[in-house]
Design a protein around this motif. Structure first.
Motif, PDB file in Angstrom:
ATOM      1  N   ARG A 108     169.528  -1.064 128.789  1.00 60.09           N
ATOM      2  CA  ARG A 108     170.990  -0.631 128.129  1.00 60.09           C
ATOM      3  C   ARG A 108     171.850  -1.943 128.866  1.00 60.09           C
ATOM      4  O   ARG A 108     172.853  -2.298 128.329  1.00 60.09           O
ATOM      5  CB  ARG A 108     171.501   0.458 128.863  1.00 60.09           C
ATOM      6  N   GLU A 109     171.464  -2.221 130.105  1.00 57.09           N
ATOM      7  CA  GLU A 109     172.545  -3.244 130.702  1.00 57.09           C
ATOM      8  C   GLU A 109     172.335  -4.456 130.055  1.00 57.09           C
ATOM      9  O   GLU A 109     173.028  -5.358 129.826  1.00 57.09           O
ATOM     10  CB  GLU A 109     172.245  -3.490 132.195  1.00 57.09           C
ATOM     11  N   ARG A 110     171.010  -4.931 129.549  1.00 59.73           N
ATOM     12  CA  ARG A 110     170.709  -6.275 129.127  1.00 59.73           C
ATOM     13  C   ARG A 110     171.481  -6.220 127.520  1.00 59.73           C
ATOM     14  O   ARG A 110     171.942  -7.178 127.067  1.00 59.73           O
ATOM     15  CB  ARG A 110     169.402  -6.461 129.082  1.00 59.73           C
ATOM     16  N   ARG A 111     171.387  -4.893 126.708  1.00 59.06           N
ATOM     17  CA  ARG A 111     171.906  -5.306 125.705  1.00 59.06           C
ATOM     18  C   ARG A 111     173.479  -5.199 125.641  1.00 59.06           C
ATOM     19  O   ARG A 111     174.026  -5.929 124.885  1.00 59.06           O
ATOM     20  CB  ARG A 111     171.519  -3.898 124.841  1.00 59.06           C
ATOM     21  N   ARG A 112     173.921  -4.666 126.736  1.00 59.94           N
ATOM     22  CA  ARG A 112     175.407  -4.720 126.805  1.00 59.94           C
ATOM     23  C   ARG A 112     175.990  -6.098 127.034  1.00 59.94           C
ATOM     24  O   ARG A 112     176.863  -6.490 126.496  1.00 59.94           O
ATOM     25  CB  ARG A 112     175.885  -3.776 128.152  1.00 59.94           C
TER      26      ARG A 112
ATOM     27  N   VAL B  61     161.663   9.356 136.055  1.00 57.38           N
ATOM     28  CA  VAL B  61     162.536   8.671 137.027  1.00 57.38           C
ATOM     29  C   VAL B  61     162.368   7.066 136.795  1.00 57.38           C
ATOM     30  O   VAL B  61     163.587   6.256 136.494  1.00 57.38           O
ATOM     31  CB  VAL B  61     162.213   9.113 138.433  1.00 57.38           C
ATOM     32  N   PRO B  62     161.016   6.783 136.851  1.00 47.65           N
ATOM     33  CA  PRO B  62     161.109   5.139 136.671  1.00 47.65           C
ATOM     34  C   PRO B  62     161.277   4.790 134.951  1.00 47.65           C
ATOM     35  O   PRO B  62     161.916   3.688 134.739  1.00 47.65           O
ATOM     36  CB  PRO B  62     159.806   4.881 136.905  1.00 47.65           C
ATOM     37  N   LEU B  63     161.317   5.864 134.219  1.00 43.07           N
ATOM     38  CA  LEU B  63     161.555   5.711 132.986  1.00 43.07           C
ATOM     39  C   LEU B  63     162.921   5.670 132.760  1.00 43.07           C
ATOM     40  O   LEU B  63     163.679   4.740 131.755  1.00 43.07           O
ATOM     41  CB  LEU B  63     160.966   6.802 132.052  1.00 43.07           C
ATOM     42  N   LEU B  64     163.829   6.279 133.355  1.00 39.06           N
ATOM     43  CA  LEU B  64     165.241   6.357 133.251  1.00 39.06           C
ATOM     44  C   LEU B  64     165.754   4.964 133.769  1.00 39.06           C
ATOM     45  O   LEU B  64     166.806   4.288 133.243  1.00 39.06           O
ATOM     46  CB  LEU B  64     165.949   7.568 134.074  1.00 39.06           C
ATOM     47  N   VAL B  65     165.268   4.513 134.871  1.00 43.74           N
ATOM     48  CA  VAL B  65     165.440   3.255 135.440  1.00 43.74           C
ATOM     49  C   VAL B  65     165.220   1.959 134.248  1.00 43.74           C
ATOM     50  O   VAL B  65     166.098   1.264 134.283  1.00 43.74           O
ATOM     51  CB  VAL B  65     164.485   2.959 136.760  1.00 43.74           C
ATOM     52  N   VAL B  66     164.036   1.993 133.720  1.00 46.02           N
ATOM     53  CA  VAL B  66     163.816   0.829 132.553  1.00 46.02           C
ATOM     54  C   VAL B  66     164.820   1.262 131.403  1.00 46.02           C
ATOM     55  O   VAL B  66     165.397   0.084 131.055  1.00 46.02           O
ATOM     56  CB  VAL B  66     162.308   1.504 132.114  1.00 46.02           C
TER      57      VAL B  66
END
Length: 321
Positions: free
Chosen positions: A25-29, A15-20
């Motif tokens: 992904r948001e920063r790359r976008r 779960v925390p891994l998916l959050v990271v």
């Protein structure tokens, strides 16, 4: 809370891994978007970033995933549930001092009336036995689920002489431990004693009776009845009568309750005595039980998945042409 398969909880690390991964992904976008124009001019040509609600569907789906993993681990929780079978030994002092009228109609009469109210509070499958004691202890009623027999037995109690308190506790514990449930085990046993004083006769001392009860894992709840104004009449040789003061003596009852893991109560009036019996009836009527919560976590995770999917559809309908 305990788990039958605790190793399944290791999967919660996902779960925390998916959050990271989502944050990366948001920063790359955003970085890729900045490559096609001047970032300082972007607020003038495009709408501001979506609000936090854009992340809500993912948060709900991750919560559903966590609930599902916990469900796979088969959690158990200890809950309080109604007890179906138990034995209650009601021990009533019938010594001469119980004839005092400082409690209406008498101390013994008030105990009998309150015991009737206690009978109505007990679960139907509870066995109730009655032990009375004056100069000696006797089983007035073997443990039974027949409440009418119990009421009839209570009505036969009459004041006598002496106070064999220790003998009464030992007899009540022995009688209660002889009972068996439908599957052959000894049900929980509790002793409820109502008296107004210390021991005056008998072969078993209160300390020895406390050891017997503690060894049998039987708590003794003691109820002190009476006031300092209590008196009884005693016949003397020659036809004379004497008025004897019989104040209650709490020390023995307090010690007996403390040493056996029970509780000591005072009941100076018949109304207060009824309240004590009702409280004890509700306490004896429940037990702790370990129950599996897998269905609850599975149902909760399913509901969260539906909510998250619904929010995701609403979001995409908003952002897509």
């Amino acid at each position: 809370m305990t788990f039958d398969a605790p190793y399944a909880l290791i999967a919660l690390a996902a779960v925390p891994l998916l959050v990271v991964l989502y944050a990366v992904r948001e920063r790359r976008r955003r970085a890729e978007g900045a490559r096609f124009g001047n970032p300082a001019l972007l607020p003038n040509v495009v709408e501001p970033p979506p609000p936090w609600r854009r992340h809500l569907p993912l948060a709900i789906l991750l919560a559903a995933l966590a609930a599902m993993i916990v469900g796979v681990a088969r959690p158990h929780a200890t809950v309080s549930v109604p007890r179906e079978e138990a034995t209650v030994m009601l021990v009533i002092d019938t010594s001469r001092s119980m004839g005092a009228r400082d409690v209406n109609p008498t101390r013994l009469g008030a105990a009998q009336l309150a015991a009737g109210a206690f009978l109505r509070k007990l679960p139907p499958k509870f066995r109730l036995g009655i032990v009375s004691f004056a100069s000696r202890a006797v089983v007035a009623l073997p443990p039974t689920t027949d409440r009418r027999l119990a009421r009839d037995a209570l009505g036969t109690l009459r004041p006598g002489e002496g106070t064999a308190l220790g003998d009464a506790v030992a007899l009540a514990v022995k009688t209660g431990r002889q009972q068996r449930t439908s599957d052959g085990v000894v049900p929980p046993v509790a002793v409820l004693m109502i008296s107004d004083g210390a021991q005056e006769s008998g072969r078993t001392t209160p300390d020895a009776a406390a050891r017997i009860a503690r060894t049998a894992h039987t708590a003794v709840y003691t109820i002190l009845l009476g006031t300092d104004r209590g008196t009884v009449r005693a016949r003397l040789p020659g036809g004379f009568e004497a008025i004897i003061n019989v104040p209650p003596s709490p020390q023995t009852l307090q010690t007996l309750a403390r040493k056996t893991g029970g509780q000591f109560f005072t009941a100076a009036t018949d109304a207060r005595l009824r309240e004590v019996y009702e409280r004890l009836g509700s306490r004896l009527g429940r037990r702790s039980e370990s129950r599996e919560l897998t269905d609850a976590f599975a149902g909760g995770s399913g509901m969260l998945v539906l909510v998250g999917a619904g929010l995701s559809l609403l979001w995409f309908r908003r952002v897509l042409p």
